[in-house]
Write a protein that holds these residues in place. Structure first.
Motif, PDB file in Angstrom:
ATOM      1  N   ASP A  40      23.012  51.526  44.746  1.00  0.00           N
ATOM      2  CA  ASP A  40      24.466  51.423  45.432  1.00  0.00           C
ATOM      3  C   ASP A  40      25.270  50.509  44.707  1.00  0.00           C
ATOM      4  OD1 ASP A  40      23.706  53.064  47.462  1.00  0.00           O
ATOM      5  OD2 ASP A  40      23.320  51.676  49.080  1.00  0.00           O
ATOM      6  N   ARG A  41      24.905  49.371  44.064  1.00  0.00           N
ATOM      7  CA  ARG A  41      25.605  48.377  43.466  1.00  0.00           C
ATOM      8  C   ARG A  41      26.060  49.096  42.311  1.00  0.00           C
ATOM      9  NH1 ARG A  41      24.443  46.766  47.676  1.00  0.00           N
ATOM     10  NH2 ARG A  41      24.393  44.788  48.458  1.00  0.00           N
ATOM     11  N   MET A  42      25.349  49.779  41.615  1.00  0.00           N
ATOM     12  CA  MET A  42      25.990  50.529  40.242  1.00  0.00           C
ATOM     13  C   MET A  42      26.873  51.465  40.707  1.00  0.00           C
ATOM     14  SD  MET A  42      22.383  51.459  38.215  1.00  0.00           S
ATOM     15  CE  MET A  42      21.497  50.180  37.400  1.00  0.00           C
ATOM     16  N   LEU A  43      26.824  52.190  41.854  1.00  0.00           N
ATOM     17  CA  LEU A  43      27.888  53.163  42.103  1.00  0.00           C
ATOM     18  C   LEU A  43      29.225  52.268  42.460  1.00  0.00           C
ATOM     19  CD1 LEU A  43      25.877  55.707  44.229  1.00  0.00           C
ATOM     20  CD2 LEU A  43      26.857  56.102  41.903  1.00  0.00           C
ATOM     21  N   VAL A  57      12.689  40.336  36.472  1.00  0.00           N
ATOM     22  CA  VAL A  57      11.278  40.283  35.734  1.00  0.00           C
ATOM     23  C   VAL A  57      11.148  41.534  35.107  1.00  0.00           C
ATOM     24  CG1 VAL A  57      10.433  38.252  37.050  1.00  0.00           C
ATOM     25  CG2 VAL A  57       9.960  40.554  37.404  1.00  0.00           C
ATOM     26  N   PRO A  58      10.328  41.560  33.853  1.00  0.00           N
ATOM     27  CA  PRO A  58      10.050  42.870  33.309  1.00  0.00           C
ATOM     28  C   PRO A  58       9.364  43.698  34.312  1.00  0.00           C
ATOM     29  CG  PRO A  58       9.679  41.103  31.857  1.00  0.00           C
ATOM     30  CD  PRO A  58       9.834  40.523  33.184  1.00  0.00           C
ATOM     31  N   GLY A  59       9.601  45.292  34.060  1.00  0.00           N
ATOM     32  CA  GLY A  59       8.954  46.220  34.628  1.00  0.00           C
ATOM     33  C   GLY A  59       9.361  46.665  35.937  1.00  0.00           C
ATOM     34  N   LEU A  60      10.548  46.115  36.345  1.00  0.00           N
ATOM     35  CA  LEU A  60      11.236  46.750  37.576  1.00  0.00           C
ATOM     36  C   LEU A  60      12.174  47.918  37.314  1.00  0.00           C
ATOM     37  CD1 LEU A  60      11.947  43.168  39.327  1.00  0.00           C
ATOM     38  CD2 LEU A  60       9.890  44.740  39.717  1.00  0.00           C
ATOM     39  N   ALA A  61      11.939  48.531  36.535  1.00  0.00           N
ATOM     40  CA  ALA A  61      12.657  49.754  36.320  1.00  0.00           C
ATOM     41  C   ALA A  61      13.957  49.626  36.246  1.00  0.00           C
ATOM     42  CB  ALA A  61      12.450  50.742  37.472  1.00  0.00           C
ATOM     43  N   LYS A  62      14.471  48.578  35.700  1.00  0.00           N
ATOM     44  CA  LYS A  62      16.136  48.269  35.475  1.00  0.00           C
ATOM     45  C   LYS A  62      16.681  49.294  34.387  1.00  0.00           C
ATOM     46  CE  LYS A  62      15.834  44.008  34.262  1.00  0.00           C
ATOM     47  NZ  LYS A  62      14.117  43.786  34.089  1.00  0.00           N
ATOM     48  N   THR A  63      15.943  49.381  33.447  1.00  0.00           N
ATOM     49  CA  THR A  63      16.608  50.009  32.273  1.00  0.00           C
ATOM     50  C   THR A  63      16.536  51.677  32.605  1.00  0.00           C
ATOM     51  OG1 THR A  63      16.021  48.587  30.736  1.00  0.00           O
ATOM     52  CG2 THR A  63      16.255  50.857  29.863  1.00  0.00           C
ATOM     53  N   LEU A  64      15.138  52.234  33.341  1.00  0.00           N
ATOM     54  CA  LEU A  64      15.080  53.271  33.766  1.00  0.00           C
ATOM     55  C   LEU A  64      16.211  53.701  34.752  1.00  0.00           C
ATOM     56  CD1 LEU A  64      13.265  55.920  33.561  1.00  0.00           C
ATOM     57  CD2 LEU A  64      11.844  55.155  35.328  1.00  0.00           C
ATOM     58  N   THR A  65      16.385  52.852  35.748  1.00  0.00           N
ATOM     59  CA  THR A  65      17.586  53.364  36.606  1.00  0.00           C
ATOM     60  C   THR A  65      18.782  53.583  36.046  1.00  0.00           C
ATOM     61  OG1 THR A  65      16.285  51.783  38.359  1.00  0.00           O
ATOM     62  CG2 THR A  65      18.518  52.428  38.784  1.00  0.00           C
ATOM     63  N   VAL A  66      19.348  52.696  35.065  1.00  0.00           N
ATOM     64  CA  VAL A  66      20.489  53.051  34.551  1.00  0.00           C
ATOM     65  C   VAL A  66      20.518  54.070  33.797  1.00  0.00           C
ATOM     66  CG1 VAL A  66      22.113  51.890  32.678  1.00  0.00           C
ATOM     67  CG2 VAL A  66      20.845  50.339  34.277  1.00  0.00           C
ATOM     68  N   LYS A  67      19.646  54.528  33.103  1.00  0.00           N
ATOM     69  CA  LYS A  67      19.378  55.748  32.246  1.00  0.00           C
ATOM     70  C   LYS A  67      19.550  56.920  33.208  1.00  0.00           C
ATOM     71  CE  LYS A  67      16.475  56.032  28.718  1.00  0.00           C
ATOM     72  NZ  LYS A  67      15.388  55.982  27.905  1.00  0.00           N
ATOM     73  N   THR A  68      18.670  56.892  34.257  1.00  0.00           N
ATOM     74  CA  THR A  68      18.505  57.957  35.219  1.00  0.00           C
ATOM     75  C   THR A  68      20.016  58.296  35.803  1.00  0.00           C
ATOM     76  OG1 THR A  68      16.393  57.501  35.502  1.00  0.00           O
ATOM     77  CG2 THR A  68      17.186  59.232  37.137  1.00  0.00           C
ATOM     78  N   LEU A  69      20.638  57.318  36.207  1.00  0.00           N
ATOM     79  CA  LEU A  69      22.151  57.303  37.003  1.00  0.00           C
ATOM     80  C   LEU A  69      22.964  57.880  35.720  1.00  0.00           C
ATOM     81  CD1 LEU A  69      23.953  56.810  39.094  1.00  0.00           C
ATOM     82  CD2 LEU A  69      24.425  54.447  37.827  1.00  0.00           C
TER      83      LEU A  69
END
Length: 331
Positions: A40-43, A57-69
């Motif tokens: 929601d915050r990204m949108l 912290v590492p491993g919380l899917a930050k990068t994956l979420t951005v790429k998927t969005l």
């Protein structure tokens, strides 16, 4: 306060925007488990033309979420992994000299995209971080004697790791203030983590379809301009921001010794925009004080600087903002 009725002409447009947003969520959820707040915050940042800083912290899917969005939006996407040896030219580009005809040809850097993922942004030195300032604020880049506009929409999504300090360079306050939102990414719940475990312990493939275009993003922004914000809600936003600067005048004397610097006027603008965008995400054509409270921490946490006394008492900017929200009267 009685919530105003959205304009009749806005209702059909709201229905269409809500349907598109739901499609984006469905595509992202093909890969990402949980993290609805992060999405929601990204949108919200995308709809308002702002930038977002993700901390976790590492491993919380930050990068994956951005790429998927980005895959679900159908926009140009570039990723830059920030490292201590990175140069400004690696971000914005440079001029290439041609000995044959004695001219310089611009070579555009990865910043010339719609969505730029700045991974581990605090690992790059200040000179590289400042190279993003003009791009983030002005949506343009200067190479040599010429200025080149960036694509529209343009959005920087930066990530940083809060637990590693060795080999990192804290972001300067001027750049932090350019980020509309600073979102703290937390660990998933037990149920979400069980779904993550069951999904990724075996080979998992999912194709994310592009459901939005640049024209859709502009449509969101056109509708956002029509989302109503009552004067009382606007006054509430002003009261919250002013309380971060002069807490004693707001009846919060004990916070005066805990706040070194309050939020800038940019916070007022962004909190208004974020509250109206949050209302749009909920399918409403008007903003309420609850929308303001929902977005206050993400807009203010990186703009409220606490004193050494507050740090000694283990009080963070989030704690200060919570106190302000609990004590400023809601209209």
């Amino acid at each position: 306060m009685t919530s105003p009725t959205p304009a009749p002409t806005l209702n059909p447009m709201l229905g269409e925007q809500t349907r598109l947003l739901q499609q984006v969520r469905q595509e992202v959820n093909k890969v990402i488990v949980g993290q609805e707040k992060l999405l929601d915050r990204m949108l919200i940042a995308l709809m308002t033309g702002g930038h977002i800083l993700l901390e976790g912290v590492p491993g919380l899917a930050k990068t994956l979420t951005v790429k998927t969005l980005s895959a679900s939006l159908g926009l140009k996407f570039r990723r830059v992994s920030f490292t201590p040896d990175l140069l400004p030219a690696d971000i914005i580009g440079t001029l290439i000299y041609s000995p044959k005809d004695g001219t310089f040809t611009p070579r555009q850097g990865p910043v010339f995209t719609n969505l730029l993922l700045a991974d581990e942004i605090n690992r790059a030195p200040a000179k590289v971080q400042s190279a993003l300032l003009e791009a983030m604020q002005e949506h343009q880049v200067t190479l040599g004697d010429h200025t080149y506009p960036l694509p529209d929409p343009f959005m920087v999504m930066a990530t940083q790791n809060p637990i590693e300090q060795e080999g990192t360079y804290p972001l300067p306050e001027a750049q932090v203030d350019r980020f509309m939102l600073k979102c703290k990414v937390d660990y998933p719940s037990k149920d979400d983590e069980r779904r993550i475990m069951n999904r990724f312990v075996r080979k998992f493939e999912s194709t994310v379809s592009a459901v939005l275009t640049a024209e859709h993003i502009q449509g969101f922004r056109d509708v956002l301009d029509q989302v109503y914000c009552d004067d009382k809600v606007g006054d509430y936003i002003l009261d919250l921001v002013l309380a971060t600067r002069r807490p004693a005048e707001a009846g919060l004397q004990r916070l005066a010794a805990q706040i070194a610097y309050g939020a800038s006027p940019r916070a007022t603008i962004y909190l208004n925009l974020a509250a109206r965008a949050h209302a749009l995400l909920q399918g409403r054509g008007y903003a309420t004080p609850q929308d303001v409270k929902e977005m206050a921490h993400d807009v203010l946490r990186h703009r409220v600087i606490v004193t050494y006394e507050a740090e000694a008492e283990e009080r963070s900017s989030d704690d200060v903002i919570t106190d302000i929200l609990n004590n400023i009267p809601v209209p």
